[in-house]
Design a protein around this motif. Structure first.
Motif, mmCIF file in Angstrom:
data_model
loop_
_atom_site.group_PDB
_atom_site.id
_atom_site.type_symbol
_atom_site.label_atom_id
_atom_site.label_comp_id
_atom_site.label_asym_id
_atom_site.label_seq_id
_atom_site.Cartn_x
_atom_site.Cartn_y
_atom_site.Cartn_z
ATOM 1 N N GLU A 21 35.946 42.247 56.146
ATOM 2 C CA GLU A 21 36.029 43.055 54.931
ATOM 3 C C GLU A 21 36.390 42.255 53.690
ATOM 4 N N THR A 22 36.833 41.016 53.852
ATOM 5 C CA THR A 22 37.301 40.220 52.710
ATOM 6 C C THR A 22 36.228 39.258 52.228
ATOM 7 N N PRO A 23 35.722 39.444 51.008
ATOM 8 C CA PRO A 23 34.753 38.485 50.452
ATOM 9 C C PRO A 23 35.407 37.115 50.288
ATOM 10 N N LYS A 24 34.595 36.089 50.359
ATOM 11 C CA LYS A 24 35.118 34.729 50.244
ATOM 12 C C LYS A 24 35.910 34.524 48.960
ATOM 13 N N ALA A 25 35.449 35.105 47.861
ATOM 14 C CA ALA A 25 36.125 34.928 46.569
ATOM 15 C C ALA A 25 37.549 35.476 46.581
ATOM 16 N N LEU A 26 37.830 36.382 47.520
ATOM 17 C CA LEU A 26 39.144 37.026 47.556
ATOM 18 C C LEU A 26 40.040 36.505 48.669
ATOM 19 N N MET A 34 41.198 33.327 45.636
ATOM 20 C CA MET A 34 40.510 32.124 45.197
ATOM 21 C C MET A 34 39.920 32.259 43.799
ATOM 22 N N ILE A 35 39.338 33.410 43.485
ATOM 23 C CA ILE A 35 38.674 33.578 42.192
ATOM 24 C C ILE A 35 39.646 33.474 41.029
ATOM 25 N N LEU A 36 40.919 33.764 41.269
ATOM 26 C CA LEU A 36 41.899 33.713 40.179
ATOM 27 C C LEU A 36 42.101 32.293 39.659
ATOM 28 N N TYR A 37 41.943 31.311 40.524
ATOM 29 C CA TYR A 37 42.080 29.922 40.081
ATOM 30 C C TYR A 37 40.958 29.552 39.099
ATOM 31 N N ILE A 38 39.768 30.084 39.350
ATOM 32 C CA ILE A 38 38.644 29.800 38.451
ATOM 33 C C ILE A 38 38.843 30.511 37.125
ATOM 34 N N LEU A 39 39.286 31.755 37.173
ATOM 35 C CA LEU A 39 39.524 32.517 35.947
ATOM 36 C C LEU A 39 40.617 31.878 35.096
ATOM 37 N N GLY A 55 29.611 40.169 41.897
ATOM 38 C CA GLY A 55 30.132 40.219 43.262
ATOM 39 C C GLY A 55 30.327 41.655 43.696
ATOM 40 N N PRO A 56 31.082 41.882 44.779
ATOM 41 C CA PRO A 56 31.367 43.243 45.241
ATOM 42 C C PRO A 56 32.303 43.953 44.260
ATOM 43 N N GLU A 57 31.733 44.797 43.436
ATOM 44 C CA GLU A 57 32.443 45.343 42.278
ATOM 45 C C GLU A 57 33.759 46.029 42.630
ATOM 46 N N LYS A 58 33.754 46.907 43.608
ATOM 47 C CA LYS A 58 34.966 47.670 43.939
ATOM 48 C C LYS A 58 36.102 46.773 44.398
ATOM 49 N N LYS A 59 35.774 45.786 45.206
ATOM 50 C CA LYS A 59 36.814 44.904 45.734
ATOM 51 C C LYS A 59 37.331 43.933 44.674
ATOM 52 N N LEU A 60 36.466 43.507 43.783
ATOM 53 C CA LEU A 60 36.884 42.585 42.733
ATOM 54 C C LEU A 60 37.720 43.267 41.659
ATOM 55 N N SER A 61 37.372 44.509 41.347
ATOM 56 C CA SER A 61 37.983 45.178 40.192
ATOM 57 C C SER A 61 39.496 45.281 40.290
ATOM 58 N N SER A 62 40.016 45.538 41.470
ATOM 59 C CA SER A 62 41.469 45.684 41.602
ATOM 60 C C SER A 62 42.181 44.341 41.498
ATOM 61 N N VAL A 63 41.501 43.273 41.849
ATOM 62 C CA VAL A 63 42.115 41.945 41.842
ATOM 63 C C VAL A 63 42.101 41.322 40.448
ATOM 64 N N ILE A 64 41.017 41.527 39.698
ATOM 65 C CA ILE A 64 40.886 40.863 38.392
ATOM 66 C C ILE A 64 41.001 41.852 37.228
ATOM 67 N N LYS A 65 41.658 42.965 37.476
ATOM 68 C CA LYS A 65 41.768 44.001 36.447
ATOM 69 C C LYS A 65 42.537 43.546 35.214
ATOM 70 N N ASN A 66 43.383 42.541 35.349
ATOM 71 C CA ASN A 66 44.173 42.065 34.214
ATOM 72 C C ASN A 66 43.454 41.001 33.384
ATOM 73 N N TYR A 67 42.222 40.698 33.759
ATOM 74 C CA TYR A 67 41.435 39.710 33.025
ATOM 75 C C TYR A 67 40.325 40.421 32.250
#
Length: 253
Positions: A21-26, A34-39, A55-67
């Motif tokens: 269930e976990t994309p590589k970026a997360l 992992m994606i936070l280091y790039i951001l 990427g997978p919009e729903k899964k990314l949105s909660s992680v990078i919502k502050n960007y």
């Protein structure tokens, strides 16, 4: 000013996953996705005025919502994600495209590549890093290398592209994306004379650039970078362990 596009798609061929269930970026490295280091690296470049993440919009949105980023739902293949991402920009824009699996990337590495790429006046600029620089920075790391007349290099995980030019050649370049980590298949696409020189290690960087122009009609340039972080993606467990060690050490410094 530049735009940035992060490719954070989750593919069925991803070998590195915490679970199904976990994309590589997360995948988390030392407690951070992992994606936070790039951001964070992009945030420190004051000339990046817009960031799009595919990427997978729903899964990314909660992680990078502050960007301050725009999230686009991923397609089926890498090249589909590139196309989706470029559609968010105008044809006149220059876009820095990065993968989401280079957590050791630094603002200095990105800035150096951007400056060298812009000096080349290319429509498509791609970083290459020497084997010597890579092994000096990360001893024992395993990478795919290609020998050309100027030396032995590995490819980076970023490109600087002029959007209009990129859109025109993307479909033609589909095989290049599919075989991006298979140097022999890439050489076959370039033609028999190129393959022979490639096998002998006698082909030059300029000859490859010329052939790319003949095939795709785009002014492409290889940019030699001295920053191995650009070519150090996390594809397997040993890469993940390396990233954990390097990033933990940087926190302590």
């Amino acid at each position: 000013m530049l735009k940035a596009l992060i490719l954070a798609g989750s593919g069925k061929n991803d070998k590195l996953k915490e679970d199904k269930e976990t994309p590589k970026a997360l995948i988390k490295i030392n407690g951070r996705e992992m994606i936070l280091y790039i951001l964070e690296a992009l945030k420190k470049l004051d000339y990046i005025e817009k960031i799009v993440v595919v990427g997978p919009e729903k899964k990314l949105s909660s992680v990078i919502k502050n960007y301050e980023v725009e999230i686009v739902q991923q397609g089926y293949e890498l090249i589909d994600n590139v196309i989706k991402g470029l559609e968010c920009f105008s044809d006149e824009d220059e876009v820095l495209i990065l993968t989401s699996d280079i957590p050791m990337i630094t603002p200095e590495a990105l800035d150096d590549f951007v400056k060298r790429a812009k000096e080349s006046d290319a429509e498509f600029a791609y970083p290459i890093i020497s084997k010597e620089d890579t092994e000096r920075k990360f001893p024992g790391v395993k990478r795919t290398y290609v020998k050309v007349k100027e030396g032995t290099f590995t490819g980076g995980n970023a490109v600087l592209v002029k959007v209009g030019s990129g859109k025109k050649c993307l479909n033609k370049a589909r095989d290049f994306f599919i075989y991006r980590k298979s140097p022999w298949k890439l050489a076959a696409i370039l033609g028999i004379p190129v393959v022979l020189k490639f096998l002998l290690g006698r082909i030059t960087i300029s000859e490859i650039e010329k052939r790319v122009f003949e095939l795709f009609g785009i002014n492409a340039r290889a940019v030699i970078s001295r920053f191995p972080e650009l070519g150090s993606d996390v594809d397997k467990e040993s890469d993940l362990e390396l990233a954990r060690r390097v990033l933990a050490r940087e926190v302590l410094q």
